[in-house]
Write a protein that holds these residues in place. Structure first.
Motif, short mmCIF file in Angstrom:
data_model
loop_
_atom_site.label_atom_id
_atom_site.label_comp_id
_atom_site.label_asym_id
_atom_site.label_seq_id
_atom_site.Cartn_x
_atom_site.Cartn_y
_atom_site.Cartn_z
N THR A 1 0.86 -1.19 0.00
CA THR A 1 0.00 0.00 0.00
C THR A 1 0.89 1.23 0.00
OG1 THR A 1 0.03 -0.07 2.39
CG2 THR A 1 -1.88 -1.06 1.32
N PHE A 2 0.32 2.35 -0.41
CA PHE A 2 1.07 3.60 -0.34
C PHE A 2 0.48 4.52 0.72
CE2 PHE A 2 3.12 2.17 -4.17
CZ PHE A 2 4.42 2.58 -3.89
N SER A 3 0.88 4.30 1.94
CA SER A 3 0.41 5.12 3.06
C SER A 3 1.17 6.45 3.02
CB SER A 3 0.73 4.40 4.36
OG SER A 3 2.14 4.23 4.45
N ASP A 4 0.78 7.37 3.89
CA ASP A 4 1.48 8.66 3.96
C ASP A 4 2.95 8.45 4.30
OD1 ASP A 4 -0.88 9.82 3.39
OD2 ASP A 4 -1.29 10.56 5.42
N ASP A 5 3.21 7.49 5.20
CA ASP A 5 4.61 7.24 5.59
C ASP A 5 5.46 6.76 4.42
OD1 ASP A 5 4.22 8.04 8.13
OD2 ASP A 5 3.99 6.03 8.98
N ILE A 6 4.86 5.90 3.59
CA ILE A 6 5.60 5.39 2.42
C ILE A 6 5.84 6.54 1.44
CG2 ILE A 6 5.44 3.87 0.40
CD1 ILE A 6 6.00 2.25 2.78
N ARG A 7 4.82 7.36 1.27
CA ARG A 7 5.00 8.50 0.33
C ARG A 7 6.10 9.42 0.83
NH1 ARG A 7 2.23 8.55 -4.11
NH2 ARG A 7 0.49 7.11 -4.17
N LYS A 8 6.16 9.60 2.15
CA LYS A 8 7.20 10.46 2.72
C LYS A 8 8.59 9.85 2.44
CE LYS A 8 7.65 11.78 7.24
NZ LYS A 8 7.04 11.72 8.57
N LEU A 9 8.69 8.55 2.62
CA LEU A 9 9.95 7.85 2.34
C LEU A 9 10.30 7.99 0.87
CD1 LEU A 9 12.21 5.75 3.24
CD2 LEU A 9 10.62 3.98 2.50
N ALA A 10 9.28 7.79 0.02
CA ALA A 10 9.49 7.81 -1.43
C ALA A 10 10.00 9.17 -1.90
CB ALA A 10 8.20 7.46 -2.15
N LYS A 11 9.50 10.22 -1.26
CA LYS A 11 9.84 11.58 -1.68
C LYS A 11 11.35 11.81 -1.75
CE LYS A 11 7.44 15.86 -1.21
NZ LYS A 11 6.80 16.79 -0.34
N GLY A 12 12.05 11.33 -0.74
CA GLY A 12 13.50 11.53 -0.72
C GLY A 12 14.23 10.43 -1.46
N LEU A 13 13.51 9.58 -2.16
CA LEU A 13 14.13 8.37 -2.71
C LEU A 13 14.02 8.28 -4.23
CD1 LEU A 13 15.26 5.55 -1.74
CD2 LEU A 13 12.95 4.72 -1.97
N VAL A 14 12.80 8.36 -4.74
CA VAL A 14 12.62 8.14 -6.17
C VAL A 14 12.57 9.47 -6.93
CG1 VAL A 14 11.47 5.90 -6.03
CG2 VAL A 14 10.11 7.96 -5.81
N ASN A 15 12.92 9.37 -8.20
CA ASN A 15 13.03 10.55 -9.03
C ASN A 15 12.12 10.38 -10.24
OD1 ASN A 15 13.98 12.78 -10.33
ND2 ASN A 15 15.98 11.89 -10.86
N ASP A 16 11.11 11.20 -10.36
CA ASP A 16 10.15 11.13 -11.46
C ASP A 16 9.72 9.68 -11.75
OD1 ASP A 16 8.57 11.76 -13.64
OD2 ASP A 16 10.25 11.66 -15.05
N PRO A 17 9.20 8.99 -10.73
CA PRO A 17 8.93 7.56 -10.91
C PRO A 17 7.69 7.28 -11.76
CG PRO A 17 8.06 8.28 -8.81
CD PRO A 17 8.72 9.48 -9.42
N LEU A 18 7.70 6.09 -12.36
CA LEU A 18 6.47 5.59 -12.95
C LEU A 18 5.69 4.97 -11.79
CD1 LEU A 18 4.84 4.75 -15.56
CD2 LEU A 18 5.94 2.53 -15.29
#
Ligand code: AMP
Length: 419
Positions: free
Chosen positions: A187-204
């Motif tokens: 799932t993409f919870s708020d916490d995962i989105r927060k982690l993703a923000k500093g991690l992925v770059n223009d992701p699909l």
């Protein structure tokens, strides 16, 4: 669309054909071209969707070209929350990569570190790791990331649930800035989105759901029964129904041990599997279960997650879980790949609240059956379906039992030498 339409190399197509797969799953159709094209990926995909091949196949292809790996270096890092999942992913890497000249290794806690240090000495193209052990290896200079090209976070939501956020951040700080990132999470919870923000770059962004909802695939029944009669009831159910392979869930490690012993004494081959068991004991119990030498595997929730056992005919909830979502995870173990599954729950009067939570989550009341001779003295009240949307409980930072045999990073300073 066939695998042959996905621009995969002949060596990979041959390994896929050996497995007997012809048609890519939806996650594979979307992930493979994106990863081959060098894009970052954020995929909402659960176990059972074919996600592992979704990242392993293009990863293997990308790594086939490129610089030779140097001593102690790693070209692709796959982080997983548990040792069981790490072992399964490593197995997939080995299976799909069997016709390629790439080196891979897997490292996790709970086993000796020295053989893992040896395995990394010459460098590996793909390293599958749990976060705590990876950091230990880094501290011991056994692994370096100068050559790292790709990072995969598998089951990122579970990693956060298990309190690995600090370890993940520490690992990220060690990696080269320029790299490809693939993030998989149920799932993409708020916490995962927060982690993703500093991690992925223009992701699909890709999202796939399992073919059917659990409720459609699994026949679910509850047996109202007194607490002190549960062990006798499960023994009778196994014998009467001639279940040959049954996964039984308990709430605690203690109960897993106790029930396993009870079944053994009743002539049913059983083995407990939980976080206090050594890696060797867990691996043996699982192998014996798969081979049919053990009929009943008695597991706690955390130990059972990530167990690679497909299409189990029968799951038993000896005790209901505290967290309703765990019920869905548990019964998701049965009836995979289109086969009909059966889940039985033994419910005593003390578990009325847990039952109500589950029924609210799955939006249905469960069918009840009372077995003659097991009528409860302490009556389980009739269910009244609460139709208000189910509110998930906040995940705890550190679960009481760590699947990986690892503690969260803040407690890691006094690491045992065996890690
Ligand atoms: P996963 O979601 O990665 O845990 O994979 C679930 C199961 O599906 C595993 O047993 C895989 O071996 C299997 N699988 C993966 N891809 C395919 C495919 N394209 N066709 C059939 N089975 C597959």
């Amino acid at each position: 669309m066939q695998f042959t339409d996905l621009n995969l190399s002949a060596a990979l197509l041959k390994a896929i054909a050996d497995k007997g797969y012809t048609t890519p799953s939806p996650i594979q159709l979307q992930a493979i071209p994106a990863v081959l094209g060098g894009r970052d990926l954020m995929a909402a995909a659960q176990t059972g969707t074919g996600k592992t091949a979704g990242f392993t196949l293009p990863l293997l292809q990308l790594l086939t070209d490129g610089a030779k790996v140097q001593p102690n270096q790693v070209r692709a890092l796959i982080l997983t929350p548990t040792r069981e999942l790490a072992a399964q992913v490593a197995e997939s890497v080995a299976v799909y990569g069997k016709y390629l000249p790439l080196k891979s290794a897997v490292v996790f806690g709970g086993v000796k570190i020295n053989p893992q240090m040896m395995a990394l000495r010459r460098g590996v193209d793909i390293l599958v790791a749990t976060p705590g052990r990876l950091l230990d290896l880094y501290q011991q200079n056994a692994v370096r990331f100068t050559q790292l090209e790709v990072l995969v976070l598998d089951e990122a939501d579970r990693m956060l649930d298990m309190g690995f956020i600090n370890d993940i951040k520490k690992v990220l700080a060690l990696l080269p800035k320029k790299r490809q990132n693939l993030l998989f999470s149920a799932t993409f919870s708020d916490d995962i989105r927060k982690l993703a923000k500093g991690l992925v770059n223009d992701p699909l962004e890709v999202s796939v759901s399992p073919a059917n909802t659990t409720a459609e695939r699994v026949e679910q029944v509850i047996y109202p029964v007194d607490k002190n009669r549960k062990a006798a009831l499960v023994t009778k159910l196994i014998n009467d129904n001639k279940w040959q392979q049954v996964l039984i869930f308990t709430k605690t490690k203690h109960m897993a041990n106790k029930l396993s012993l009870h079944l053994e004494n009743a002539g049913i081959k059983a083995a407990p599997i939980h976080g206090n068991k050594s890696q060797n004991a867990r691996t043996k119990a699982l192998a014996d279960f798969k081979a049919g030498a053990v009929r009943a595997l008695v597991a706690t929730d955390i130990a059972a997650r990530g167990l690679d056992i497909d299409q189990l005919p029968q799951v038993v909830n000896f005790e209901l879980p505290n967290v309703a979502e765990d019920y869905v995870h548990r019964i998701g173990r049965t009836g995979r790949a289109g086969a009909a599954g059966h889940a039985v729950s033994l419910v005593c009067a003390d578990e009325t609240k847990e039952l109500a939570g589950i029924e609210r989550l799955i939006k249905q009341t469960l069918t009840r059956q009372v077995l003659a001779g097991f009528e409860p003295v302490n009556v389980l009240p009739e269910s009244k379906l609460n139709t208000k949307p189910y509110k998930p409980k906040k995940p705890k930072m550190a679960r009481p039992e760590h699947r990986d045999g690892q503690r969260p990073s803040q407690q890691r300073s006094a690491a045992k030498p065996s890690r």
